[in-house]
Scaffold this active site. Structure first.
Site, PDB file in Angstrom:
ATOM      1  N   ARG A 202       8.710  13.333 121.862  1.00  0.00           N
ATOM      2  CA  ARG A 202       7.864  13.171 120.688  1.00  0.00           C
ATOM      3  C   ARG A 202       6.536  12.553 121.129  1.00  0.00           C
ATOM      4  O   ARG A 202       6.512  11.587 121.902  1.00  0.00           O
ATOM      5  CB  ARG A 202       8.543  12.290 119.635  1.00  0.00           C
ATOM      6  CG  ARG A 202       9.700  12.983 118.897  1.00  0.00           C
ATOM      7  CD  ARG A 202       9.173  14.089 118.002  1.00  0.00           C
ATOM      8  NE  ARG A 202      10.226  14.726 117.201  1.00  0.00           N
ATOM      9  CZ  ARG A 202      10.852  15.842 117.543  1.00  0.00           C
ATOM     10  NH1 ARG A 202      10.565  16.424 118.699  1.00  0.00           N
ATOM     11  NH2 ARG A 202      11.758  16.368 116.749  1.00  0.00           N
ATOM     12  N   GLU A 231      -0.325  15.735 115.995  1.00  0.00           N
ATOM     13  CA  GLU A 231      -0.280  17.201 115.980  1.00  0.00           C
ATOM     14  C   GLU A 231      -0.538  17.647 114.539  1.00  0.00           C
ATOM     15  O   GLU A 231      -0.136  16.976 113.604  1.00  0.00           O
ATOM     16  CB  GLU A 231       1.079  17.718 116.450  1.00  0.00           C
ATOM     17  CG  GLU A 231       1.386  17.424 117.901  1.00  0.00           C
ATOM     18  CD  GLU A 231       2.782  17.910 118.322  1.00  0.00           C
ATOM     19  OE1 GLU A 231       3.400  18.709 117.574  1.00  0.00           O
ATOM     20  OE2 GLU A 231       3.252  17.482 119.377  1.00  0.00           O
ATOM     21  N   HIS A 248       3.678  22.059 121.942  1.00  0.00           N
ATOM     22  CA  HIS A 248       4.990  21.674 121.409  1.00  0.00           C
ATOM     23  C   HIS A 248       5.945  22.872 121.398  1.00  0.00           C
ATOM     24  O   HIS A 248       6.552  23.206 120.371  1.00  0.00           O
ATOM     25  CB  HIS A 248       4.846  21.094 120.000  1.00  0.00           C
ATOM     26  CG  HIS A 248       6.011  20.247 119.584  1.00  0.00           C
ATOM     27  ND1 HIS A 248       5.911  19.258 118.651  1.00  0.00           N
ATOM     28  CD2 HIS A 248       7.312  20.254 119.977  1.00  0.00           C
ATOM     29  CE1 HIS A 248       7.096  18.690 118.464  1.00  0.00           C
ATOM     30  NE2 HIS A 248       7.968  19.285 119.265  1.00  0.00           N
TER      31      HIS A 248
END
Length: 379
Positions: A202, A231, A248
């Site tokens: 994360r 993000e 990601h």
């Protein structure tokens, strides 16, 4: 029954079409009004599922096709009587293979490095087991495990002293060991010169502002980031500083996505007291060209040539940097482009779909063991 699903979840119609009417929406743009008549919500990590989204709707089941659940308000679910399910382990192989592909691309032979792993759950634990199967020296930090569960457990400082440091933690802000900004300026300063720092867990586990300052200050550090803070509108100056950057997608292998969807399909069937009619193997297509050859004179050179044939991680990095250049020129909206890169991600199959032979026939035993530990099938 109305089922609202993130448009990026594959095989939704095949799995859930027999259970109800499917409505597919962009995960980051889902609103409460979209769910008023829905009974089931299927998401990925970009959708924050909480009382603001669900209050007053008919949603009674939430399924996330992801390992992590930090985007789900589980306390609210319990109060509201909403059943939920996640897909732990579904994309663990995909993330582990991302790590190997990144190291191979940077010419970092993990066999001769001490590897530190922060977070040894589904992903970090699998990476640890595979590295140990190859004889790699590991140091692990996970305060929720015991030495009986992981004999390589140590303190954070010892992990930060390794040659390669990989982060695979969930994001938590409270509790005895919160992971938010676990690595800040002080921790980054402890990384050894020439080390590799890789985050595929994360984004906010690493203080991105501190990391940027560390790199701009001339730190001798190779950084690989698949996850960012925040993000989708990530720090483009930080992207310019890292050795490899991606949007990601470490867990975005085609096989991992299929498995995640099928796990949630099974969970919804249990919720509805129905017997699943579709198996995972019925969903998973075979690879058209599974045969690969490995040059055996120099195993590392052969492996560095083999892995990009299966997973071109350099393409992930190139596409993200091209988007950044377009955004700087005013030709693209970076945040929207970040999500589009995820939505239209190329079909990446996992190592287990490929059979490897030596160029001259049978592979030496030591090479066979290493390839099988990586996940390849060896002829």
């Amino acid at each position: 029954m109305k089922i609202v699903a993130d448009e990026n979840i594959p095989f939704v119609q095949e799995c859930f079409g027999q259970l109800g009417e499917i409505v597919r929406l962009p995960g980051r743009e889902m609103r409460r009004e979209d769910l008023l008549e829905a009974e089931v919500l299927l998401v990925r990590s970009v959708t924050q599922v909480n009382e603001a989204l669900l209050a007053g709707t008919g949603v009674r089941f939430v399924g996330t096709c992801t390992i992590g659940v930090d985007h789900l308000d589980l306390d609210y679910f319990e109060r509201a009587g909403i059943t939920w399910a996640s897909a732990p382990g579904s994309n663990a192989n995909s993330v582990v293979e991302y790590v190997y592909a990144a190291l191979a691309h940077m010419d970092v032979d993990w066999q001769h490095q001490r590897v530190g792993i922060i977070g040894c759950g589904n992903v970090g634990g699998r990476l640890h087991r595979r590295l140990r199967a190859q004889g790699v020296e590991c140091r692990c930090y996970d305060p929720f495990l015991t030495l009986e569960e992981n004999p390589d457990l140590t303190d954070l400082a010892s992990v930060l002293a390794c040659d390669v440091v990989c982060l695979h933690t969930p994001l938590t802000h409270s509790g005895p060991h919160p992971s938010f900004h676990l690595l800040g300026a002080a921790e980054l300063a402890k990384l050894k010169p020439g080390a590799v720092l890789l985050n595929a867990g994360r984004g906010p586990v690493v203080d991105n502002e501190a990391l940027l300052a560390h790199l701009q200050g001339g730190a001798d550090l190779k950084v690989v980031l698949d996850v960012w803070e925040p993000e989708p509108d990530i720090s483009r100056p930080l992207l310019a500083q890292v050795a490899l950057g991606s949007p990601h997608i470490a867990g975005y292998s085609y096989d991992g996505k299929i498995q995640g969807t099928h796990m949630i399909y099974q969970a919804l069937c249990r919720h509805l007291a129905r017997e699943p009619e579709l198996s995972l193997e019925q969903l998973r297509p075979a690879v058209e060209d599974p045969e690969r050859r490995l040059a055996t004179d120099d195993f590392w050179t052969g492996l560095r040539a083999l892995i990009p044939q299966v997973y071109d991680i350099a393409g992930d990095d190139r596409r993200l940097r091209e988007l950044a250049s377009q955004a700087e020129a005013g030709e693209a909206d970076f945040a929207k482009g970040f999500d589009q890169l995820r939505k239209h991600y190329p079909k990446r199959r996992e190592f287990s779909n490929y059979r490897v032979q030596g160029e001259g026939g049978e592979l030496p035993e030591v090479q066979r063991v290493r390839l099988e530990a990586l996940g390849f099938v060896v002829e």
